[in-house]
Design an enzyme around this catalytic site. Structure first.
Site: not given
Ligand SMILES: *Cc1c(COP(=O)(O)O)cnc(C)c1O
Length: 439
Positions: A106-108
């Site tokens: 999810f850090k994208d």
């Protein structure tokens, strides 16, 4: 948007300044003074829209007046070009899959949005900047991939030697070009300390250092977007309160959720699900915040002993643990419970959970049972299970497959630079050397 430091000893900053600095000059984190509000009519209008359309709407509201509308659309379209599916599991539970970006975590969302905002700001001024990022695994790869090839930027990613998976290491240390990966003899908290000390070091000011950790406000804003889209998928009618189970480490994800709620999202409760690194659940129980060294677990991206975003959360609740506890339930999940959750989700729903999502799933079931709540529960699935193939094989007897684009990772050469001593002085030398080489 005006931003205030959580330490309240720095002047208010405009959005661009906060974006550029990352950390406020008093060592605090920037927090929006006001957030735009939306209501039930907006939620009704957004229902059925695709994720990127919802993201465009929210970006415009958050950053109205900061960037021209067409620039914001370009940032959203470039950064958030992957699907965000909600997978109903049954029994009122759903899984919001936040792992379909290029690094499968999810850090994208935050990293890609931030990289593109930076590039817009730098383009205007013809400037350069050096981005520092400390990572326990997923942040570094997302930031490195987000900034790779972005003109005017050099990215330095610090990660703890031997504490990230070989796949995570490959994702940040095989890029090269404007991306430098630094392998630090230490733990994540050492990496984070090195970044903070470099950014506050006046000698390094000419390097124009900035941080892309979740301490940068530009990373948190786009994380509010998926709370809204996940909400719209889970609520049976706009206005119905929903529970979010958030696998938590550095608390950026949770902070973004609380921001979304402050903007008007009907949230019944946030579940801050942690592994053995349970500083937040302990704070909610005892009102004492006791940062400490992190301990390693299966959900390694949540192995954080001194979560940076705690100061933002505390500021949003005026330092009151009791008030924070009205919105957030803190639950700690053990390693055996994490493994059991991986088996349970597969047996009951056919869902393959990575260990981070498994922590949130386990906490969500425990919360529902204890609270007797019937509100829909959205479990945030933060990483693709194929990134943690070993533990999945142990629990389920098979390995999930990586998406085709990532299957060649073993053959790419590692380009990491070693920092054998996790000292600010050694790191300073390294940065000075890098900047001499790139100018
Ligand atoms: C970073 C990370 C987390 C923790 O998120 P925070 O915003 O740091 O609390 C959870 N899961 C995965 C897969 C991560 O990479």
């Amino acid at each position: 948007m005006q931003l205030r430091s959580t330490h309240r000893r720095a002047p208010l900053a405009g959005f661009r300044e906060a974006l550029r600095r990352g950390l406020a000059p008093d060592g605090g984190l920037y927090q929006p003074v006001d957030l735009p509000r939306f209501g039930e009519a907006d939620l009704r209008a957004w229902r059925g829209l695709r994720f990127d359309a919802i993201a465009r709407q929210l970006a415009q509201r958050l950053l109205e007046g900061e960037f021209a509308p067409e620039i914001l659309d370009r940032v959203v379209d470039g950064a958030l070009d992957f699907p965000v599916p909600a997978r109903p599991l049954g029994e009122g539970l759903s899984l919001l899959e936040l792992f379909h970006g290029p690094t499968l975590a999810f850090k994208d969302f935050g990293a890609r949005f931030l990289a593109r905002l930076f590039s817009e700001v730098l383009r205007e001024g013809g400037e350069h900047v050096m981005i520092l990022v400390a990572t326990s695994g997923d942040t570094g790869s997302a930031v490195a991939r987000g900034f790779a090839g972005v003109a005017g930027t050099r990215v330095v990613v610090l990660y703890p030697a031997g504490k990230v998976s070989p796949f995570q290491e490959a994702q940040m240390a095989t890029i090269g070009g404007n991306v430098t990966a630094v392998r630090v003899a230490g733990v994540f908290d050492d990496c984070q300390r090195l970044v903070k000390s470099a950014i506050l070091d006046p000698d390094l000011a000419p390097l124009r250092l900035s941080s892309a950790n979740s301490i940068n406000i530009g990373r948190l804003l786009p994380q509010t977007f998926y709370y809204v889209s996940g909400y719209l998928d889970a609520a049976r009618r706009p206005g119905e309160p929903v529970v979010f189970a958030v696998p938590s480490g550095n608390l950026g994800n949770l902070t973004a959720g609380v921001m979304a709620a402050r903007m008007g999202l009907p949230v019944a409760r946030f579940i801050a699900a942690t592994n053995a690194n349970d500083v937040l659940p302990e704070y909610l129980d005892s009102a004492a915040f006791r940062p400490r060294a992190s301990v390693p677990t299966l959900s390694n991206a949540m192995d954080v002993g001194d979560p940076s975003n705690f100061t933002r959360l505390a500021a949003m609740y005026d330092g009151s643990a009791a008030r924070m506890g009205e919105d957030i339930a803190g639950l700690r999940v053990s390693e055996p419970e994490t493994r059991a959750a991986i088996r349970d989700a597969y047996r009951r729903f056919g869902a393959v959970l990575d260990p981070h999502a498994a922590v949130a799933y386990s906490a969500a079931l425990r919360f529902r049972h204890a609270a007797g709540s019937r509100a829909p529960v959205v479990v945030l699935a933060t990483a693709h299970p194929a990134k943690f193939a070993g533990v999945i094989r142990e629990e389920l007897g098979f390995e999930p497959e990586l998406p085709v684009s990532e299957r060649g990772w073993r053959s790419r050469p590692l380009l990491a630079v070693d920092l054998p001593l996790a000292s600010p002085a050694a790191f300073k030398d390294l940065l000075t050397g890098l900047s001499a080489r790139s100018s």
